[in-house]
Design a protein around this motif. Sequence first.
Motif, PDB file in Angstrom:
ATOM      1  N   TYR A 170      -1.922  -7.953  -0.845  1.00 37.92           N
ATOM      2  CA  TYR A 170      -3.032  -8.824  -0.830  1.00 37.92           C
ATOM      3  C   TYR A 170      -4.201  -8.554  -2.007  1.00 37.92           C
ATOM      4  CZ  TYR A 170      -1.618 -11.826   2.816  1.00 37.92           C
ATOM      5  OH  TYR A 170      -1.113 -12.435   3.904  1.00 37.92           O
ATOM      6  N   LEU A 171      -4.956  -7.252  -1.961  1.00 39.77           N
ATOM      7  CA  LEU A 171      -5.709  -6.867  -2.466  1.00 39.77           C
ATOM      8  C   LEU A 171      -5.537  -6.691  -4.186  1.00 39.77           C
ATOM      9  CD1 LEU A 171      -8.424  -5.312  -1.621  1.00 39.77           C
ATOM     10  CD2 LEU A 171      -7.054  -2.990  -2.109  1.00 39.77           C
TER      11      LEU A 171
ATOM     12  N   LEU B 225      -7.298  -8.739  -7.123  1.00 41.54           N
ATOM     13  CA  LEU B 225      -8.211  -8.161  -7.849  1.00 41.54           C
ATOM     14  C   LEU B 225      -7.649  -7.717  -9.403  1.00 41.54           C
ATOM     15  CD1 LEU B 225      -9.660  -5.312  -5.737  1.00 41.54           C
ATOM     16  CD2 LEU B 225     -10.632  -7.166  -6.261  1.00 41.54           C
TER      17      LEU B 225
ATOM     18  N   ILE C  52       3.857  -6.655  13.012  1.00 40.25           N
ATOM     19  CA  ILE C  52       3.677  -6.153  11.522  1.00 40.25           C
ATOM     20  C   ILE C  52       4.707  -6.689  10.857  1.00 40.25           C
ATOM     21  CG2 ILE C  52       2.614  -3.563  12.392  1.00 40.25           C
ATOM     22  CD1 ILE C  52       5.486  -2.513  12.310  1.00 40.25           C
ATOM     23  N   SER C  53       5.857  -7.249  11.329  1.00 40.65           N
ATOM     24  CA  SER C  53       6.814  -7.933  10.462  1.00 40.65           C
ATOM     25  C   SER C  53       6.180  -9.111   9.825  1.00 40.65           C
ATOM     26  CB  SER C  53       8.061  -8.406  11.062  1.00 40.65           C
ATOM     27  OG  SER C  53       8.428  -7.221  12.071  1.00 40.65           O
TER      28      SER C  53
ATOM     29  N   ALA D  43       2.561 -14.698   0.499  1.00 38.11           N
ATOM     30  CA  ALA D  43       1.187 -15.187  -0.120  1.00 38.11           C
ATOM     31  C   ALA D  43       1.130 -14.800  -1.546  1.00 38.11           C
ATOM     32  CB  ALA D  43      -0.163 -14.464   0.400  1.00 38.11           C
ATOM     33  N   TRP D  44       2.051 -13.883  -1.850  1.00 37.05           N
ATOM     34  CA  TRP D  44       1.925 -13.347  -3.251  1.00 37.05           C
ATOM     35  C   TRP D  44       2.352 -14.309  -4.498  1.00 37.05           C
ATOM     36  CZ3 TRP D  44       0.914 -10.008  -6.677  1.00 37.05           C
ATOM     37  CH2 TRP D  44       1.314  -9.919  -7.762  1.00 37.05           C
TER      38      TRP D  44
ATOM     39  N   ALA E 162       5.000  -1.821   2.819  1.00 42.73           N
ATOM     40  CA  ALA E 162       5.176  -2.314   3.894  1.00 42.73           C
ATOM     41  C   ALA E 162       6.556  -2.581   4.546  1.00 42.73           C
ATOM     42  CB  ALA E 162       4.618  -3.901   3.572  1.00 42.73           C
TER      43      ALA E 162
ATOM     44  N   SER F 207       3.584 -12.236   5.531  1.00 43.30           N
ATOM     45  CA  SER F 207       2.456 -13.053   5.076  1.00 43.30           C
ATOM     46  C   SER F 207       2.415 -12.637   3.825  1.00 43.30           C
ATOM     47  CB  SER F 207       1.540 -12.832   6.078  1.00 43.30           C
ATOM     48  OG  SER F 207       0.756 -11.654   5.811  1.00 43.30           O
ATOM     49  N   ALA F 208       2.331 -11.153   3.531  1.00 45.18           N
ATOM     50  CA  ALA F 208       2.057 -10.659   2.358  1.00 45.18           C
ATOM     51  C   ALA F 208       2.975 -11.413   1.110  1.00 45.18           C
ATOM     52  CB  ALA F 208       1.811  -9.222   2.222  1.00 45.18           C
ATOM     53  N   VAL F 209       4.350 -11.222   1.592  1.00 50.09           N
ATOM     54  CA  VAL F 209       5.404 -11.556   0.648  1.00 50.09           C
ATOM     55  C   VAL F 209       5.057 -13.021   0.349  1.00 50.09           C
ATOM     56  CG1 VAL F 209       7.941 -11.927   0.422  1.00 50.09           C
ATOM     57  CG2 VAL F 209       6.865  -9.821   1.313  1.00 50.09           C
TER      58      VAL F 209
ATOM     59  N   LEU G 171      -3.011 -18.633  -8.199  1.00 43.98           N
ATOM     60  CA  LEU G 171      -4.471 -18.755  -8.371  1.00 43.98           C
ATOM     61  C   LEU G 171      -4.984 -17.797  -9.481  1.00 43.98           C
ATOM     62  CD1 LEU G 171      -7.149 -19.196  -6.394  1.00 43.98           C
ATOM     63  CD2 LEU G 171      -6.945 -16.731  -5.591  1.00 43.98           C
ATOM     64  N   ARG G 172      -4.490 -16.760  -9.718  1.00 46.67           N
ATOM     65  CA  ARG G 172      -5.021 -15.909 -10.769  1.00 46.67           C
ATOM     66  C   ARG G 172      -4.862 -16.501 -12.146  1.00 46.67           C
ATOM     67  NH1 ARG G 172      -2.223 -11.155  -9.351  1.00 46.67           N
ATOM     68  NH2 ARG G 172      -0.944 -11.379 -11.496  1.00 46.67           N
TER      69      ARG G 172
ATOM     70  N   ALA H   5       1.295  -4.037   3.151  1.00 46.25           N
ATOM     71  CA  ALA H   5       0.780  -5.388   3.127  1.00 46.25           C
ATOM     72  C   ALA H   5      -0.383  -5.920   2.453  1.00 46.25           C
ATOM     73  CB  ALA H   5       0.973  -6.101   4.287  1.00 46.25           C
TER      74      ALA H   5
ATOM     75  N   LEU I 179      -0.935 -16.353  -4.458  1.00 47.62           N
ATOM     76  CA  LEU I 179      -2.027 -15.474  -5.096  1.00 47.62           C
ATOM     77  C   LEU I 179      -2.029 -15.483  -6.665  1.00 47.62           C
ATOM     78  CD1 LEU I 179      -2.670 -12.796  -2.671  1.00 47.62           C
ATOM     79  CD2 LEU I 179      -4.195 -14.940  -3.136  1.00 47.62           C
TER      80      LEU I 179
ATOM     81  N   VAL J 236     -13.853  -6.256  -0.269  1.00 50.18           N
ATOM     82  CA  VAL J 236     -13.018  -6.704  -0.799  1.00 50.18           C
ATOM     83  C   VAL J 236     -13.213  -8.116  -1.397  1.00 50.18           C
ATOM     84  CG1 VAL J 236     -10.588  -7.957  -0.961  1.00 50.18           C
ATOM     85  CG2 VAL J 236     -10.700  -5.471   0.051  1.00 50.18           C
TER      86      VAL J 236
ATOM     87  N   VAL K 166       2.853  -9.467   9.304  1.00 43.62           N
ATOM     88  CA  VAL K 166       2.010  -8.869   8.200  1.00 43.62           C
ATOM     89  C   VAL K 166       2.525  -8.763   7.004  1.00 43.62           C
ATOM     90  CG1 VAL K 166       0.669  -6.805   7.615  1.00 43.62           C
ATOM     91  CG2 VAL K 166       0.407  -7.631   9.896  1.00 43.62           C
ATOM     92  N   LEU K 167       4.025  -8.185   7.090  1.00 45.10           N
ATOM     93  CA  LEU K 167       4.679  -7.982   6.001  1.00 45.10           C
ATOM     94  C   LEU K 167       5.146  -9.306   5.145  1.00 45.10           C
ATOM     95  CD1 LEU K 167       6.759  -6.570   3.963  1.00 45.10           C
ATOM     96  CD2 LEU K 167       8.522  -6.598   5.811  1.00 45.10           C
TER      97      LEU K 167
ATOM     98  N   VAL L  32     -13.913  -9.701  -5.037  1.00 47.63           N
ATOM     99  CA  VAL L  32     -13.141 -10.850  -5.507  1.00 47.63           C
ATOM    100  C   VAL L  32     -14.215 -11.947  -5.926  1.00 47.63           C
ATOM    101  CG1 VAL L  32     -11.758 -12.783  -4.737  1.00 47.63           C
ATOM    102  CG2 VAL L  32     -10.991 -10.522  -3.958  1.00 47.63           C
TER     103      VAL L  32
ATOM    104  N   ALA M 157       3.108  -0.373   7.146  1.00 51.72           N
ATOM    105  CA  ALA M 157       3.127  -1.850   7.003  1.00 51.72           C
ATOM    106  C   ALA M 157       1.889  -2.384   6.674  1.00 51.72           C
ATOM    107  CB  ALA M 157       3.687  -2.580   8.195  1.00 51.72           C
TER     108      ALA M 157
ATOM    109  N   VAL N   5       7.897  -1.457   8.291  1.00 47.40           N
ATOM    110  CA  VAL N   5       8.663  -2.293   9.288  1.00 47.40           C
ATOM    111  C   VAL N   5       9.924  -1.543   9.769  1.00 47.40           C
ATOM    112  CG1 VAL N   5       9.652  -4.431   9.815  1.00 47.40           C
ATOM    113  CG2 VAL N   5       7.477  -4.368   8.565  1.00 47.40           C
TER     114      VAL N   5
END
Lengths: 139, 737
Positions: A127-128, A132, B714-715, B724-725, A72, B720-722, B731-732, A123, B728, B632, B717-718, B636, A119, A76
């Motif tokens: 999440y995925l 999982l 897209i920044s 959320a990690w 990702a 948010s993934a970082v 949570l696991r 990204a 998550l 997905v 998106v990037l 889950v 990206a 960018v």
Amino acid sequence: MSARSPLLEQTAGGLYWLLLAASLWLLLRGHNAPGGGFIAGLVAVAGSALLAIVHGVERARRRLPLAPAALAAAGVLMALASGLPAVLSGQPFLTHLWGSIAGLKLSTVLVFDLGVLCAVWGAFSAYLFALLADGGDAP
Amino acid sequence: MTLWPAALPLAAFSALVLGLVLQPLPWAFGVPWVPSLQLGLDFYVDALSVQFLLLITGIGTLVLVYASAYLAHEENPGRLVGTLLLFMLAMVGAVTADHLLLLFLFWELTSITSFFLVGFNHTDAAARAAARQALFVTVAGGLALLAGLILLAQMSGTWSLREVAAAGPQLAADPRLPAALVLVLLGCFTKSAQFPFHFWLPNAMSAPTPVSAFLHSATMVKLGIYLLARLDPAFNHLLLWEGLLIGVGTVTAVWAALLTLRERDLKRILARSTLSALGTLTLLVGLPSEQAGLAVIAFLFAHALYKAPLFFIAGNVDHATGSRSLDCLSGLRRRMPWTAAAAVLAAASMAGLPLSFGYLAKDVVSAAKAAGDLVLVAGYALLFVNAVAVAVAAVAAIRVFWGPLPAQYAAVREVPWRMRLPPLLIAALALEFEFLPNWVDPLLMEAARVVVRGEVAVPLASTHSFGTALTAAEITLVVGLLLFLFWEPLHRVVGRWEWVSRFDPGSGYERLITGLPRLAAGHTRALQDGRGSAYLRRSVGALLLAGLAAVGFGGYAWPPPLPATGLHPLALGGAAALIAGGALAAAFLRRRLALLLAVGLVGYASAVLFLFAGAPDVAFTQFVVETALVVVASAVLYRYAPAPRCPEPVLRNALLAAAAGLGTLWLLLQMFALPASGELPRWFAEHSLVEAYGRNVVNVILVDFRALDTLGEISVVLFSAVAAWPLLRRLRRGAGP
């Protein structure tokens, strides 16, 4: 998963490549017909999701060109970089440049769109895989 | 500890005196920063500033000398000395800054450094609470001050304090003026501990003695008075300004004088009497007469010169005996003769005895009150206030140092020289000014001219007259001595008045401080119950309320026009039927996987609709997103055990959902009713192929025309993934295998 489907297990690997090919096709045709980096990225994510569900997160992660977060970030950076040639030639940032090599039309637009693809792919894969996975290291 | 830190303010003091000799006032200098925004480091030094600068650097030097001995046994005296120096810098900046924002900056810096100084003994819970209280009150006032200064700057069109003061009379008609003045006054009143914000000052006495002497008598608390005096020439013709200053000043002075009688701790007595002096100063600034300007300047100077030594003396007594309580202190003159001498000198000035600078100041103050045709009640109130000041002076000098020496203090030793010298020096200096008025007279007169903006005819030294003013001073002296003689019975009587503590705003602060967390806890308990459905209900409900409020503003079309879709009726009907079917199924299905598929059906049917409506890109995206989501989410869901089922308010949920759906529909229809401009679509359609070589307009917009937006997206998106990690991953772990 407890209920395994032999059919899916046999075909998932091939389907993954097929989906990636579809993704690439969508990316390349995107400028003139429905498609583009975002959709291509989502199709690639679907491929990774399939692989992760059938063969496990680890295998899907190995099949990515880079670790998800790195992919990702690379996307960018690619999109950012596609705007730099214009700056170097004195035009506003992200003014796209076109050229052709041996009859093939090439442009910085393609680099930008490839960046969008990476990206989105990286990204959402992050999440995925996080959702999982049974455990493991950072994406 | 070394004396070296004191060299810094001493050098500044010397440079200041030298400058005064060489270069006539005023001095102005500045460094431009952003000229287009009128931002710059602008300083302006006139006689009023110089008066403060002399106090800051002069008393500052002696404070550091004192501290070098006082802190000999402290663990890290460097921290206190460093903060004191920073505080001095902030004070110097505050009284010389001409740019309003610069003034605010230094003003806040004094609050912040004061927080660290008051809370120096950070292991003591009371000191921490006092530091926090001082910070809360002064910083809250500082915020009000900032708003007020911005308003003033907007009204007068300048950020220069001098020009604002000059433009004052022209601002009278501006409707924003009252708000601006009240905000500025809030800032000044909190800083100078005026009623009802006075309570932080006595509590701040948990600071070490050098800090109390410097911050809480000589300099910081006078900062509010300083700004009031600066702005007074601009606004003293306004009833609001005059009334608030005189009213608040009088109440502060009287209330503090009353509370003084309730104290037993020498340092707290001095703090209360400082409050009363600050109230008197505020009142004097508010008085309209020219005499009042001189009175402010003289009294301010005199007060700093007698109150700082008195604080030092309280510190010496505390240092030597380990006590500050009036119950056991007496007869110390025999053991601490130097400190006693300083106490007598300072107390004489405080009581306004003849041959002291305080006498001179008091003389001018009385004259100002006489000229300012003060309301009779306020006049009598001030008589009481001054009498209490006389009594406090007598307590500090006579009661502590004369009388029998208690046996437990027989072995008490006088404090070291570095602690004896500063109070003696300051008190003696104050005495000097009476005999050699030419030293300070010109400066004080000059400063008074800044405050009243006009000619001050009466020179300070020549106000000795045997008129009514002197009589008032004599009455004050006599009443004060009576108060001193009957201090104990008075203390018992006033101490019994329960209503005083109940009425004091300090208890209101306590309630606020303990009440706020309780309010927050209750609010959190009520709103954050941790259930997803409840959050959803509240969010949707809030949105609906906002929508209803918007409807209240009007401007909507009724009946909302139905947009012409241009779709084939079969396509429209089919897609609509699929969407409705999916939605209904989602409402009634119980199993999670089936529910997910039903929601997916709604998404697919919407995509079909887009496809027919000529938006293949949107349809395409919708298909892919929907597929990925369903796959997905089902994977889950399959993995995580279902949450325990809770009883849900089904009817309320259904009503809210229906209202939200209908509300969204209403909103969309209203948007269609707005006149749409075809300009943008046309422009994009025309330029897409010509300029960006692409026929897919949507994609061309994404990657070319609005590429910067896409880059931003897209920044996101990037990131948010970082972001959320970690969530998550937790949570696991919590969910187990």
